[in-house]
Design a protein around this motif. Sequence first.
Motif, PDB file in Angstrom:
ATOM      1  N   LEU A   1      -1.641 -12.557   0.705  1.00 37.53           N
ATOM      2  CA  LEU A   1      -2.416 -13.033   1.863  1.00 37.53           C
ATOM      3  C   LEU A   1      -3.625 -12.139   2.090  1.00 37.53           C
ATOM      4  N   ASP A   2      -4.786 -12.776   2.261  1.00 34.17           N
ATOM      5  CA  ASP A   2      -5.965 -12.039   2.720  1.00 34.17           C
ATOM      6  C   ASP A   2      -6.015 -12.205   4.236  1.00 34.17           C
ATOM      7  N   VAL A   3      -5.796 -11.121   4.963  1.00 30.74           N
ATOM      8  CA  VAL A   3      -5.738 -11.233   6.434  1.00 30.74           C
ATOM      9  C   VAL A   3      -7.076 -11.679   7.022  1.00 30.74           C
TER      10      VAL A   3
ATOM     11  N   THR B   1     -18.290   3.616   8.146  1.00 32.41           N
ATOM     12  CA  THR B   1     -17.692   2.276   8.184  1.00 32.41           C
ATOM     13  C   THR B   1     -16.221   2.380   8.549  1.00 32.41           C
ATOM     14  N   TYR B   2     -15.506   3.253   7.865  1.00 32.66           N
ATOM     15  CA  TYR B   2     -14.073   3.405   8.129  1.00 32.66           C
ATOM     16  C   TYR B   2     -13.832   3.950   9.534  1.00 32.66           C
ATOM     17  N   THR B   3     -14.491   5.077   9.846  1.00 33.41           N
ATOM     18  CA  THR B   3     -14.269   5.729  11.146  1.00 33.41           C
ATOM     19  C   THR B   3     -14.613   4.793  12.299  1.00 33.41           C
TER      20      THR B   3
ATOM     21  N   TYR C   1       0.756  -8.634   0.523  1.00 33.21           N
ATOM     22  CA  TYR C   1      -0.080  -7.832  -0.375  1.00 33.21           C
ATOM     23  C   TYR C   1      -1.346  -8.624  -0.647  1.00 33.21           C
ATOM     24  N   LEU C   2      -2.332  -7.969  -1.277  1.00 34.85           N
ATOM     25  CA  LEU C   2      -3.568  -8.681  -1.607  1.00 34.85           C
ATOM     26  C   LEU C   2      -3.802  -8.713  -3.119  1.00 34.85           C
ATOM     27  N   GLU C   3      -3.922  -7.545  -3.717  1.00 35.67           N
ATOM     28  CA  GLU C   3      -4.226  -7.485  -5.156  1.00 35.67           C
ATOM     29  C   GLU C   3      -2.934  -7.318  -5.960  1.00 35.67           C
ATOM     30  N   GLU C   4      -2.881  -8.015  -7.114  1.00 34.96           N
ATOM     31  CA  GLU C   4      -1.740  -7.832  -8.027  1.00 34.96           C
ATOM     32  C   GLU C   4      -1.806  -6.419  -8.629  1.00 34.96           C
TER      33      GLU C   4
ATOM     34  N   GLY D   1       0.826  -1.213   0.000  1.00 32.91           N
ATOM     35  CA  GLY D   1       0.000   0.000   0.000  1.00 32.91           C
ATOM     36  C   GLY D   1       0.856   1.258   0.000  1.00 32.91           C
ATOM     37  N   TYR D   2       0.185   2.384   0.004  1.00 36.39           N
ATOM     38  CA  TYR D   2       0.871   3.688  -0.092  1.00 36.39           C
ATOM     39  C   TYR D   2       1.851   3.889   1.075  1.00 36.39           C
ATOM     40  N   ALA D   3       1.378   3.786   2.314  1.00 33.77           N
ATOM     41  CA  ALA D   3       2.272   3.982   3.468  1.00 33.77           C
ATOM     42  C   ALA D   3       3.102   2.720   3.732  1.00 33.77           C
ATOM     43  N   GLY D   4       2.452   1.556   3.591  1.00 35.44           N
ATOM     44  CA  GLY D   4       3.123   0.281   3.886  1.00 35.44           C
ATOM     45  C   GLY D   4       4.354   0.051   3.022  1.00 35.44           C
TER      46      GLY D   4
ATOM     47  N   ALA E   1     -14.880   1.599  12.379  1.00 30.95           N
ATOM     48  CA  ALA E   1     -13.994   0.426  12.453  1.00 30.95           C
ATOM     49  C   ALA E   1     -12.662   0.815  13.092  1.00 30.95           C
ATOM     50  N   LYS E   2     -12.143   1.981  12.762  1.00 32.50           N
ATOM     51  CA  LYS E   2     -10.866   2.417  13.344  1.00 32.50           C
ATOM     52  C   LYS E   2     -11.031   2.658  14.849  1.00 32.50           C
ATOM     53  N   VAL E   3     -12.154   3.244  15.248  1.00 34.20           N
ATOM     54  CA  VAL E   3     -12.416   3.457  16.688  1.00 34.20           C
ATOM     55  C   VAL E   3     -12.473   2.100  17.391  1.00 34.20           C
TER      56      VAL E   3
HETATM   57  N1  LIG Z   1      -3.835   7.498   3.460  1.00 34.34           N
HETATM   58  C1  LIG Z   1      -4.073   8.318   4.466  1.00 34.34           C
HETATM   59  O1  LIG Z   1      -4.166   9.555   4.270  1.00 34.34           O
HETATM   60  C2  LIG Z   1      -4.207   7.779   5.869  1.00 34.34           C
HETATM   61  C3  LIG Z   1      -4.426   8.705   6.907  1.00 34.34           C
HETATM   62  C4  LIG Z   1      -4.456   8.239   8.221  1.00 34.34           C
HETATM   63  C5  LIG Z   1      -4.272   6.898   8.482  1.00 34.34           C
HETATM   64  N2  LIG Z   1      -4.083   6.009   7.461  1.00 34.34           N
HETATM   65  C6  LIG Z   1      -3.886   4.586   7.814  1.00 34.34           C
HETATM   66  O2  LIG Z   1      -2.636   4.170   7.276  1.00 34.34           O
HETATM   67  C7  LIG Z   1      -2.707   2.787   6.909  1.00 34.34           C
HETATM   68  C8  LIG Z   1      -2.241   2.623   5.485  1.00 34.34           C
HETATM   69  O3  LIG Z   1      -3.062   3.401   4.632  1.00 34.34           O
HETATM   70  P1  LIG Z   1      -2.702   3.610   3.096  1.00 34.34           P
HETATM   71  O4  LIG Z   1      -3.136   4.971   2.719  1.00 34.34           O
HETATM   72  O5  LIG Z   1      -1.312   3.189   2.847  1.00 34.34           O
HETATM   73  O6  LIG Z   1      -3.715   2.578   2.445  1.00 34.34           O
HETATM   74  P2  LIG Z   1      -3.621   1.769   1.056  1.00 34.34           P
HETATM   75  O7  LIG Z   1      -2.668   2.406   0.123  1.00 34.34           O
HETATM   76  O8  LIG Z   1      -5.029   1.556   0.610  1.00 34.34           O
HETATM   77  O9  LIG Z   1      -2.991   0.395   1.527  1.00 34.34           O
HETATM   78  C9  LIG Z   1      -3.715  -0.511   2.293  1.00 34.34           C
HETATM   79  C10 LIG Z   1      -3.279  -1.903   1.951  1.00 34.34           C
HETATM   80  O10 LIG Z   1      -4.139  -2.830   2.637  1.00 34.34           O
HETATM   81  C11 LIG Z   1      -4.148  -4.004   1.857  1.00 34.34           C
HETATM   82  N3  LIG Z   1      -5.358  -4.779   2.148  1.00 34.34           N
HETATM   83  C12 LIG Z   1      -6.645  -4.384   2.058  1.00 34.34           C
HETATM   84  N4  LIG Z   1      -7.476  -5.388   2.426  1.00 34.34           N
HETATM   85  C13 LIG Z   1      -6.686  -6.431   2.765  1.00 34.34           C
HETATM   86  C14 LIG Z   1      -6.929  -7.753   3.204  1.00 34.34           C
HETATM   87  N5  LIG Z   1      -8.182  -8.212   3.396  1.00 34.34           N
HETATM   88  N6  LIG Z   1      -5.874  -8.577   3.440  1.00 34.34           N
HETATM   89  C15 LIG Z   1      -4.612  -8.143   3.245  1.00 34.34           C
HETATM   90  N7  LIG Z   1      -4.296  -6.885   2.826  1.00 34.34           N
HETATM   91  C16 LIG Z   1      -5.330  -6.051   2.576  1.00 34.34           C
HETATM   92  C17 LIG Z   1      -4.112  -3.561   0.407  1.00 34.34           C
HETATM   93  O11 LIG Z   1      -3.342  -4.509  -0.283  1.00 34.34           O
HETATM   94  P3  LIG Z   1      -3.146  -4.525  -1.897  1.00 34.34           P
HETATM   95  O12 LIG Z   1      -2.783  -3.144  -2.299  1.00 34.34           O
HETATM   96  O13 LIG Z   1      -2.015  -5.457  -2.083  1.00 34.34           O
HETATM   97  O14 LIG Z   1      -4.437  -4.967  -2.451  1.00 34.34           O
HETATM   98  C18 LIG Z   1      -3.399  -2.213   0.475  1.00 34.34           C
HETATM   99  O15 LIG Z   1      -2.098  -2.267  -0.049  1.00 34.34           O
HETATM  100  C19 LIG Z   1      -4.149   2.339   7.151  1.00 34.34           C
HETATM  101  O16 LIG Z   1      -4.215   1.647   8.372  1.00 34.34           O
HETATM  102  C20 LIG Z   1      -4.922   3.653   7.234  1.00 34.34           C
HETATM  103  O17 LIG Z   1      -6.050   3.531   8.056  1.00 34.34           O
HETATM  104  C21 LIG Z   1      -4.048   6.421   6.157  1.00 34.34           C
END
Ligand SMILES: NC(=O)c1ccc[n+]([C@@H]2O[C@H](COP(=O)([O-])OP(=O)(O)OC[C@H]3O[C@@H](n4cnc5c(N)ncnc54)[C@H](OP(=O)(O)O)[C@@H]3O)[C@@H](O)[C@H]2O)c1
Length: 275
Positions: free
Chosen positions: A45-47, A129-131, A32-35, A10-13, A133-135
């Motif tokens: 892996l799907d967590v 849903t997002y908010t 990762y999940l999606e190619e 993902g973006y941060a990961g 779930a995070k809480v």
């Molecule tokens: N972006 C922001 O501005 C922001 C702000 C505050 C907090 N956050 C937090 O920072 C974290 C990372 O966010 P991000 O922006 O990097 O999100 P992101 O780019 O959407 O990345 C999230 C990753 O989660 C993976 N994923 C989704 N469902 C899954 C599942 N069932 N099993 C396994 N992997 C799964 C996806 O994998 P694939 O890509 O491989 O499919 C995706 O790479 C999150 O916890 C988010 O809540 C983000």
Amino acid sequence: MKVCVFGASGYAGSSVYDLLRKDSDIDVTGTYLEEPAAFDDLYKLDVNEPESFSAFYKEQQPDVVVWSVMSGPYEDELVHEGLRHVITHLTPQTKLVYLSTDFVFTEGSGPYYEDHPTSGLPEDHPLSTYTNAKVKAERFISRELLNYTILRAGPIYGENKIGQLDERTDKLLAQLRLRNTAAYRDDLIRTFVHVNDLAGSAVEFVKNDLTGIYHAGPDKRHSFYEFMTQMAEQLGYSADSVEKASEYEEPDKEIPKNTALKTEKIRNAIKQKFR
Ligand SMILES: NC(=O)c1ccc[n+]([C@@H]2O[C@H](COP(=O)([O-])OP(=O)(O)OC[C@H]3O[C@@H](n4cnc5c(N)ncnc54)[C@H](OP(=O)(O)O)[C@@H]3O)[C@@H](O)[C@H]2O)c1
């Protein structure tokens, strides 16, 4: 030290994974999940899948788990399934570093300290849903675990370690190219954090013994209008190309206008600087 990053594509990961794989003290695996995966050596892996999660985890036996997973409309399932799988597999020695959000603050007004009460949104709100779930996830973690860091962030921006921009800046760039102008509200205040500063701080928490909740980001707070004006200038456009949108749109009454974060705690605790 063995570390597992869930959401490493993902973006941060990606930035967290990239920093960890370059650290000679760390043996890192990521999922990762999606190619396509961001790195060749990630595990698919799907967590949320209990059997495959359990098999993967038992094989890895990490000392630290980083949660950088997000699934927007299915975030609820990620807490009830994926996060529950993580928590039930962790030993008391295993640390969880969980990336969370300023969205957990829906009451009062920012800037918020780490101990400000969190709260959800009404079920019919588009972001509930997002908010919610995070809480729930934060409460679940703090109830069930001792060895954890919850790292809360406001909007994450900038080019990550594999050259991806955040969606907001990408959209700004597309609008400026198309119309030469974009509009953002001047009354919504946030603590914007650069993706690589957030990743650097996550890595410090992987390696240190600090636990609890930390707000990541600089001391500065900005409105979306101020911040996106700076972004436009960095992208080579004039400051005039960004306009104030607040006069034309109704604010969202359920979300505080100011959800900025107090960040003294993290800035006094770790070496990472926030630009
Ligand atoms: N972006 C922001 O501005 C922001 C702000 C505050 C907090 N956050 C937090 O920072 C974290 C990372 O966010 P991000 O922006 O990097 O999100 P992101 O780019 O959407 O990345 C999230 C990753 O989660 C993976 N994923 C989704 N469902 C899954 C599942 N069932 N099993 C396994 N992997 C799964 C996806 O994998 P694939 O890509 O491989 O499919 C995706 O790479 C999150 O916890 C988010 O809540 C983000």
